[in-house]
Design a protein around this motif. Structure first.
Motif, short mmCIF file in Angstrom:
data_model
loop_
_atom_site.label_atom_id
_atom_site.label_comp_id
_atom_site.label_asym_id
_atom_site.label_seq_id
_atom_site.Cartn_x
_atom_site.Cartn_y
_atom_site.Cartn_z
N GLN A 106 -11.96 0.33 5.05
CA GLN A 106 -11.37 0.29 6.38
C GLN A 106 -10.58 -1.00 6.59
N SER A 107 -11.18 -2.12 6.23
CA SER A 107 -10.55 -3.42 6.42
C SER A 107 -9.31 -3.58 5.53
N ALA A 108 -9.42 -3.19 4.26
CA ALA A 108 -8.28 -3.29 3.35
C ALA A 108 -7.14 -2.38 3.81
N ALA A 109 -7.48 -1.19 4.28
CA ALA A 109 -6.45 -0.27 4.77
C ALA A 109 -5.73 -0.87 5.97
N LYS A 110 -6.48 -1.45 6.90
CA LYS A 110 -5.88 -2.07 8.08
C LYS A 110 -4.95 -3.21 7.66
N THR A 111 -5.39 -4.04 6.73
CA THR A 111 -4.56 -5.14 6.23
C THR A 111 -3.26 -4.61 5.64
N ALA A 112 -3.33 -3.44 5.00
CA ALA A 112 -2.15 -2.83 4.36
C ALA A 112 -1.31 -2.01 5.34
N GLY A 113 -1.71 -1.97 6.62
CA GLY A 113 -0.95 -1.22 7.62
C GLY A 113 -1.26 0.26 7.63
N MET A 114 -2.47 0.61 7.24
CA MET A 114 -2.86 2.01 7.13
C MET A 114 -4.11 2.29 7.95
N ASN A 115 -4.29 3.56 8.30
CA ASN A 115 -5.53 4.04 8.90
C ASN A 115 -6.34 4.72 7.82
N ALA A 116 -7.64 4.51 7.82
CA ALA A 116 -8.54 5.17 6.88
C ALA A 116 -9.33 6.25 7.60
N ALA A 117 -9.31 7.46 7.06
CA ALA A 117 -10.05 8.57 7.64
C ALA A 117 -11.54 8.42 7.34
N THR A 118 -12.34 9.29 7.91
CA THR A 118 -13.76 9.34 7.61
C THR A 118 -13.95 9.78 6.16
N PRO A 119 -14.87 9.16 5.43
CA PRO A 119 -15.09 9.57 4.04
C PRO A 119 -15.45 11.05 3.92
N LEU A 120 -14.95 11.65 2.87
CA LEU A 120 -15.19 13.05 2.57
C LEU A 120 -15.87 13.12 1.21
N THR A 121 -16.92 13.90 1.10
CA THR A 121 -17.57 14.07 -0.19
C THR A 121 -16.65 14.87 -1.11
N VAL A 122 -16.29 14.29 -2.26
CA VAL A 122 -15.41 14.98 -3.20
C VAL A 122 -16.12 15.34 -4.51
N SER A 123 -17.32 14.81 -4.69
CA SER A 123 -18.18 15.22 -5.81
C SER A 123 -19.58 14.71 -5.51
N GLU A 124 -20.50 14.96 -6.41
CA GLU A 124 -21.87 14.54 -6.20
C GLU A 124 -22.00 13.02 -6.06
N ASP A 125 -21.13 12.27 -6.75
CA ASP A 125 -21.26 10.82 -6.77
C ASP A 125 -20.12 10.06 -6.11
N TRP A 126 -19.08 10.76 -5.65
CA TRP A 126 -17.87 10.07 -5.15
C TRP A 126 -17.46 10.60 -3.78
N ASN A 127 -17.00 9.67 -2.94
CA ASN A 127 -16.38 9.99 -1.65
C ASN A 127 -14.88 9.73 -1.75
N GLY A 128 -14.12 10.46 -0.99
CA GLY A 128 -12.69 10.21 -0.88
C GLY A 128 -12.34 9.83 0.54
N ILE A 129 -11.45 8.87 0.69
CA ILE A 129 -11.00 8.42 2.01
C ILE A 129 -9.48 8.50 2.02
N ARG A 130 -8.94 9.38 2.86
CA ARG A 130 -7.49 9.51 2.92
C ARG A 130 -6.92 8.43 3.82
N LEU A 131 -5.82 7.83 3.39
CA LEU A 131 -5.14 6.81 4.16
C LEU A 131 -3.82 7.36 4.69
N ARG A 132 -3.45 6.91 5.87
CA ARG A 132 -2.16 7.25 6.48
C ARG A 132 -1.60 5.99 7.12
N ALA A 133 -0.29 5.89 7.11
CA ALA A 133 0.35 4.77 7.79
C ALA A 133 0.03 4.83 9.28
N PHE A 134 -0.09 3.67 9.91
CA PHE A 134 -0.34 3.64 11.36
C PHE A 134 0.68 4.52 12.06
N GLY A 135 0.19 5.33 13.00
CA GLY A 135 1.08 6.16 13.80
C GLY A 135 1.48 7.47 13.15
#
Length: 138
Positions: A106-135
């Motif tokens: 979340q913090s790194a995304a904000k620093t980069a000018g992006m919004n981070a979505a809520t984590p999504l389970t993409v496998s048994e051991d990994w989450n995925g977080i989609r980023l989008r530019a602010f706005g």
């Protein structure tokens, strides 16, 4: 587990023919996720040295990697995918080796000018977080 992601990786928003760039691959990544993305797109994943525009990006991120480096990586990846392509950070799930603190992405995304979505389970051991530019979109 989200069945769409677990069966065919469509949850990532990639499509047949898409070129997907993979950042920070290491031997601990999920080959299952990689294979499902390649099956969906019909294309091999390209690495961060790929010198053309791409249709989507996945970044593998683990605890212990520098948060400022993550922000820089996000900026670099966004420069090749642009505002319309899916950009995902894939992290080990909480409780797994390498799982980052909940606010790291979340913090790194904000620093980069992006919004981070809520984590999504993409496998048994990994989450995925989609980023989008602010706005941009949802």
């Amino acid at each position: 587990m989200n069945e769409t992601a677990s069966k065919n990786a469509e949850e990532f928003g990639f499509h047949e023919g898409d070129i997907v760039q993979e950042w920070l691959w290491d031997d601990d990544v999920s080959e299952t996720i990689r294979e499902k993305i390649m099956d969906l797109t019909g294309q091999d994943l390209v690495d961060e040295d790929y010198a053309s525009a791409v249709d989507g990006v996945i970044i593998w991120w683990r605890d212990g990697d520098d948060e400022d480096d993550l922000a820089d990586t996000i900026v670099d990846a966004y420069s090749v995918v642009g505002e319309d392509g899916p950009l995902w950070i894939i992290t080990p799930k909480p409780g797994r080796s390498g799982a980052p603190a909940s606010n790291t992405v979340q913090s790194a995304a904000k620093t980069a000018g992006m919004n981070a979505a809520t984590p999504l389970t993409v496998s048994e051991d990994w989450n995925g977080i989609r980023l989008r530019a602010f706005g941009k979109g949802r």
